[in-house]
Design a protein around this motif. Sequence first.
Motif, PDB file in Angstrom:
ATOM      1  N   LEU A 246     -32.336 -25.437 -13.641  1.00  0.00           N
ATOM      2  CA  LEU A 246     -32.840 -24.184 -13.075  1.00  0.00           C
ATOM      3  C   LEU A 246     -32.535 -23.026 -14.011  1.00  0.00           C
ATOM      4  CD1 LEU A 246     -33.906 -22.351 -10.781  1.00  0.00           C
ATOM      5  CD2 LEU A 246     -31.596 -22.417  -9.803  1.00  0.00           C
ATOM      6  N   SER A 247     -31.305 -22.962 -14.518  1.00  0.00           N
ATOM      7  CA  SER A 247     -30.921 -21.898 -15.439  1.00  0.00           C
ATOM      8  C   SER A 247     -31.770 -21.932 -16.702  1.00  0.00           C
ATOM      9  CB  SER A 247     -29.437 -22.042 -15.801  1.00  0.00           C
ATOM     10  OG  SER A 247     -29.067 -21.116 -16.792  1.00  0.00           O
ATOM     11  N   ALA A 248     -31.863 -23.105 -17.319  1.00  0.00           N
ATOM     12  CA  ALA A 248     -32.638 -23.221 -18.550  1.00  0.00           C
ATOM     13  C   ALA A 248     -34.117 -22.965 -18.292  1.00  0.00           C
ATOM     14  CB  ALA A 248     -32.438 -24.604 -19.158  1.00  0.00           C
ATOM     15  N   GLY A 249     -34.620 -23.426 -17.143  1.00  0.00           N
ATOM     16  CA  GLY A 249     -36.018 -23.186 -16.807  1.00  0.00           C
ATOM     17  C   GLY A 249     -36.334 -21.710 -16.650  1.00  0.00           C
ATOM     18  N   MET A 250     -35.392 -20.948 -16.070  1.00  0.00           N
ATOM     19  CA  MET A 250     -35.587 -19.496 -15.965  1.00  0.00           C
ATOM     20  C   MET A 250     -35.725 -18.862 -17.343  1.00  0.00           C
ATOM     21  SD  MET A 250     -32.879 -18.446 -12.977  1.00  0.00           S
ATOM     22  CE  MET A 250     -33.081 -16.690 -13.359  1.00  0.00           C
ATOM     23  N   VAL A 251     -34.898 -19.334 -18.287  1.00  0.00           N
ATOM     24  CA  VAL A 251     -34.974 -18.802 -19.644  1.00  0.00           C
ATOM     25  C   VAL A 251     -36.323 -19.131 -20.268  1.00  0.00           C
ATOM     26  CG1 VAL A 251     -33.958 -18.903 -21.942  1.00  0.00           C
ATOM     27  CG2 VAL A 251     -32.476 -18.907 -19.934  1.00  0.00           C
ATOM     28  N   VAL A 252     -36.762 -20.381 -20.092  1.00  0.00           N
ATOM     29  CA  VAL A 252     -38.045 -20.794 -20.658  1.00  0.00           C
ATOM     30  C   VAL A 252     -39.191 -19.957 -20.084  1.00  0.00           C
ATOM     31  CG1 VAL A 252     -39.692 -22.694 -20.800  1.00  0.00           C
ATOM     32  CG2 VAL A 252     -37.264 -23.131 -21.146  1.00  0.00           C
ATOM     33  N   ALA A 253     -39.147 -19.707 -18.782  1.00  0.00           N
ATOM     34  CA  ALA A 253     -40.240 -18.984 -18.133  1.00  0.00           C
ATOM     35  C   ALA A 253     -40.204 -17.490 -18.407  1.00  0.00           C
ATOM     36  CB  ALA A 253     -40.180 -19.232 -16.618  1.00  0.00           C
ATOM     37  N   LYS A 267     -28.729  -0.552 -26.657  1.00  0.00           N
ATOM     38  CA  LYS A 267     -28.225  -1.923 -26.588  1.00  0.00           C
ATOM     39  C   LYS A 267     -26.919  -2.004 -25.807  1.00  0.00           C
ATOM     40  CE  LYS A 267     -30.344  -3.464 -30.946  1.00  0.00           C
ATOM     41  NZ  LYS A 267     -30.911  -2.173 -31.405  1.00  0.00           N
ATOM     42  N   ALA A 268     -26.060  -1.000 -25.943  1.00  0.00           N
ATOM     43  CA  ALA A 268     -24.780  -1.029 -25.236  1.00  0.00           C
ATOM     44  C   ALA A 268     -24.987  -1.031 -23.727  1.00  0.00           C
ATOM     45  CB  ALA A 268     -23.922   0.159 -25.655  1.00  0.00           C
ATOM     46  N   ARG A 269     -25.943  -0.260 -23.246  1.00  0.00           N
ATOM     47  CA  ARG A 269     -26.203  -0.196 -21.805  1.00  0.00           C
ATOM     48  C   ARG A 269     -26.820  -1.502 -21.303  1.00  0.00           C
ATOM     49  NH1 ARG A 269     -28.671   6.007 -21.233  1.00  0.00           N
ATOM     50  NH2 ARG A 269     -26.699   7.076 -21.796  1.00  0.00           N
ATOM     51  N   VAL A 270     -27.691  -2.095 -22.115  1.00  0.00           N
ATOM     52  CA  VAL A 270     -28.278  -3.377 -21.729  1.00  0.00           C
ATOM     53  C   VAL A 270     -27.182  -4.436 -21.615  1.00  0.00           C
ATOM     54  CG1 VAL A 270     -29.848  -5.224 -22.431  1.00  0.00           C
ATOM     55  CG2 VAL A 270     -30.518  -2.835 -22.734  1.00  0.00           C
ATOM     56  N   LEU A 271     -26.269  -4.449 -22.584  1.00  0.00           N
ATOM     57  CA  LEU A 271     -25.187  -5.431 -22.553  1.00  0.00           C
ATOM     58  C   LEU A 271     -24.251  -5.193 -21.369  1.00  0.00           C
ATOM     59  CD1 LEU A 271     -24.312  -5.752 -26.347  1.00  0.00           C
ATOM     60  CD2 LEU A 271     -25.277  -7.513 -24.874  1.00  0.00           C
ATOM     61  N   ALA A 272     -24.002  -3.927 -21.036  1.00  0.00           N
ATOM     62  CA  ALA A 272     -23.144  -3.630 -19.884  1.00  0.00           C
ATOM     63  C   ALA A 272     -23.774  -4.147 -18.593  1.00  0.00           C
ATOM     64  CB  ALA A 272     -22.892  -2.132 -19.794  1.00  0.00           C
ATOM     65  N   LEU A 273     -25.076  -3.921 -18.425  1.00  0.00           N
ATOM     66  CA  LEU A 273     -25.772  -4.428 -17.243  1.00  0.00           C
ATOM     67  C   LEU A 273     -25.758  -5.953 -17.220  1.00  0.00           C
ATOM     68  CD1 LEU A 273     -27.589  -4.148 -14.746  1.00  0.00           C
ATOM     69  CD2 LEU A 273     -29.560  -3.958 -16.299  1.00  0.00           C
ATOM     70  N   ALA A 274     -25.991  -6.556 -18.374  1.00  0.00           N
ATOM     71  CA  ALA A 274     -26.002  -8.020 -18.455  1.00  0.00           C
ATOM     72  C   ALA A 274     -24.651  -8.600 -18.061  1.00  0.00           C
ATOM     73  CB  ALA A 274     -26.364  -8.453 -19.879  1.00  0.00           C
ATOM     74  N   LEU A 275     -23.570  -8.009 -18.560  1.00  0.00           N
ATOM     75  CA  LEU A 275     -22.233  -8.509 -18.248  1.00  0.00           C
ATOM     76  C   LEU A 275     -21.868  -8.278 -16.788  1.00  0.00           C
ATOM     77  CD1 LEU A 275     -20.165  -9.938 -20.090  1.00  0.00           C
ATOM     78  CD2 LEU A 275     -22.058  -8.891 -21.306  1.00  0.00           C
ATOM     79  N   LEU A 276     -22.392  -7.214 -16.198  1.00  0.00           N
ATOM     80  CA  LEU A 276     -22.169  -6.984 -14.766  1.00  0.00           C
ATOM     81  C   LEU A 276     -22.783  -8.118 -13.945  1.00  0.00           C
ATOM     82  CD1 LEU A 276     -21.283  -5.209 -12.366  1.00  0.00           C
ATOM     83  CD2 LEU A 276     -23.483  -3.998 -12.581  1.00  0.00           C
ATOM     84  N   LEU A 277     -24.007  -8.507 -14.285  1.00  0.00           N
ATOM     85  CA  LEU A 277     -24.666  -9.601 -13.570  1.00  0.00           C
ATOM     86  C   LEU A 277     -23.940 -10.927 -13.799  1.00  0.00           C
ATOM     87  CD1 LEU A 277     -28.396  -8.689 -14.320  1.00  0.00           C
ATOM     88  CD2 LEU A 277     -27.235  -8.551 -12.109  1.00  0.00           C
ATOM     89  N   THR A 302     -27.674 -16.243 -14.872  1.00  0.00           N
ATOM     90  CA  THR A 302     -28.680 -16.551 -15.890  1.00  0.00           C
ATOM     91  C   THR A 302     -29.471 -15.303 -16.275  1.00  0.00           C
ATOM     92  OG1 THR A 302     -28.892 -18.843 -15.157  1.00  0.00           O
ATOM     93  CG2 THR A 302     -30.711 -17.940 -16.427  1.00  0.00           C
ATOM     94  N   VAL A 303     -29.811 -14.465 -15.296  1.00  0.00           N
ATOM     95  CA  VAL A 303     -30.494 -13.209 -15.611  1.00  0.00           C
ATOM     96  C   VAL A 303     -29.638 -12.372 -16.549  1.00  0.00           C
ATOM     97  CG1 VAL A 303     -31.370 -11.041 -14.653  1.00  0.00           C
ATOM     98  CG2 VAL A 303     -31.828 -13.190 -13.477  1.00  0.00           C
ATOM     99  N   GLY A 304     -28.330 -12.343 -16.300  1.00  0.00           N
ATOM    100  CA  GLY A 304     -27.443 -11.608 -17.185  1.00  0.00           C
ATOM    101  C   GLY A 304     -27.434 -12.174 -18.590  1.00  0.00           C
ATOM    102  N   GLN A 305     -27.393 -13.485 -18.719  1.00  0.00           N
ATOM    103  CA  GLN A 305     -27.422 -14.110 -20.041  1.00  0.00           C
ATOM    104  C   GLN A 305     -28.730 -13.817 -20.766  1.00  0.00           C
ATOM    105  OE1 GLN A 305     -26.563 -18.277 -19.323  1.00  0.00           O
ATOM    106  NE2 GLN A 305     -24.390 -17.975 -19.692  1.00  0.00           N
ATOM    107  N   MET A 306     -29.825 -13.817 -20.029  1.00  0.00           N
ATOM    108  CA  MET A 306     -31.118 -13.537 -20.647  1.00  0.00           C
ATOM    109  C   MET A 306     -31.169 -12.123 -21.207  1.00  0.00           C
ATOM    110  SD  MET A 306     -33.529 -15.380 -17.768  1.00  0.00           S
ATOM    111  CE  MET A 306     -35.080 -14.729 -18.399  1.00  0.00           C
TER     112      MET A 306
END
Length: 393
Positions: A246-253, A267-277, A302-306
């Motif tokens: 499911l995680s990998a499929g989300m990345v693919v899609a 980029k710093a704000r994007v990374l902060a949001l990603a790490l929060l998720l 997975t959304v955060g990793q993406m």
Amino acid sequence: MRGLSGTYWAIWTGLLINRLGGFAIIFLAIYLKDIRGLTTAATGLVIGLHGAGGALGVLAGGVLADRWGRRKTMLLAYSTASVLMMAVGLSSTPVAIGVTATLLGVATQLGGPASVAAITDVVPEPQRLPAFNLLYWAFFGGAAIAALLVGVLAEVSYLLLFGLDAAATLIAVLIIAFRVPETLVRHPTASGGQGLGRALRDRPYLVFVGLTFLMAMVFAQSTTMLPLAMKGDGLSTGQYGLVMALSAGMVVAGQLFVPKLIGRARKARVLALALLLVAVGYGLTALVGSLAGYAITVVIWTVGQMLAAPPNAAIIAELSPERLRGQYQGVFNLSFAASAFAAPALGGLSLQTLGDWHWVICLGLGLLAAAGHLLSGPTRERRVAELRELVDA
């Protein structure tokens, strides 16, 4: 995708095929515990030794990439990893498993700095964000297919998993050998000591590497402690494969849409949001026990990793001086290799003794990394601007 060179696509294809065959590493924790009979703590230690080997591999790989060449380093890494993958599968005693797993860690991480440095060599700066995004997409595209197949293949034979993994790595060797030229532009001053020394004195760069280490510590839970936690809740190996698919499929899609989604955001704000998720997703693992519950947490992190992948790769390319790309990349990759040792080694003990509080610790690490990116972002942006001025001059 327009304008990306054939060299880039050859490296991309080699990574994709290698990930398509990445069955053994996905289920290494379960293999060690169920087939070889190791305890949870011992399993974490062996996986940690694999990560410790990776730490040596990335540093050596960075120096080799800048002094010996990108292509030779990748060929050495892939070919050695193929042999050692089978050695791990054939080892039966704890000592032999630990030794071969450590050496495999060295080999699998040896080529990472060289491949990223080669991509940075051949891809102009305006195209690097989508280029690295596509690389991340290939990484998880292969993982998605591997995760779907591995549950079935494991029922046939765990040794088959190691054999297919080794075969895929050999195919990657052939692609690099016949399709990837040397991209290194040699500089007489780019010695190993100077490169590593400069990287280790570069404060904005080291802060970024430290924050990446915290992020990687949390990321590593998906392949180390998560399968053991699901096993403890009575879920099967196949069900773990489903949530990872499911995680990998989300990345693919969805990964190809991420650059447009984050647009011109800092980029710093994007990374902060990603790490929060990521922090919230792994933290919620403490509260779930069913397949559906685990699936929800996987979607969140997975959304955060993406979101984190494209700016993370682009920043390290921006911070690396041209003549020292391999060694800067090696020090950067050290954060992932060190986490590959620390996360399972400490995580196995933590999960065994603290139970669900282990996931609360992961929540705290993710929140700390998010705050760190917000605080350090302006300094990092000033350093990137300084490097651009030097290049222009």
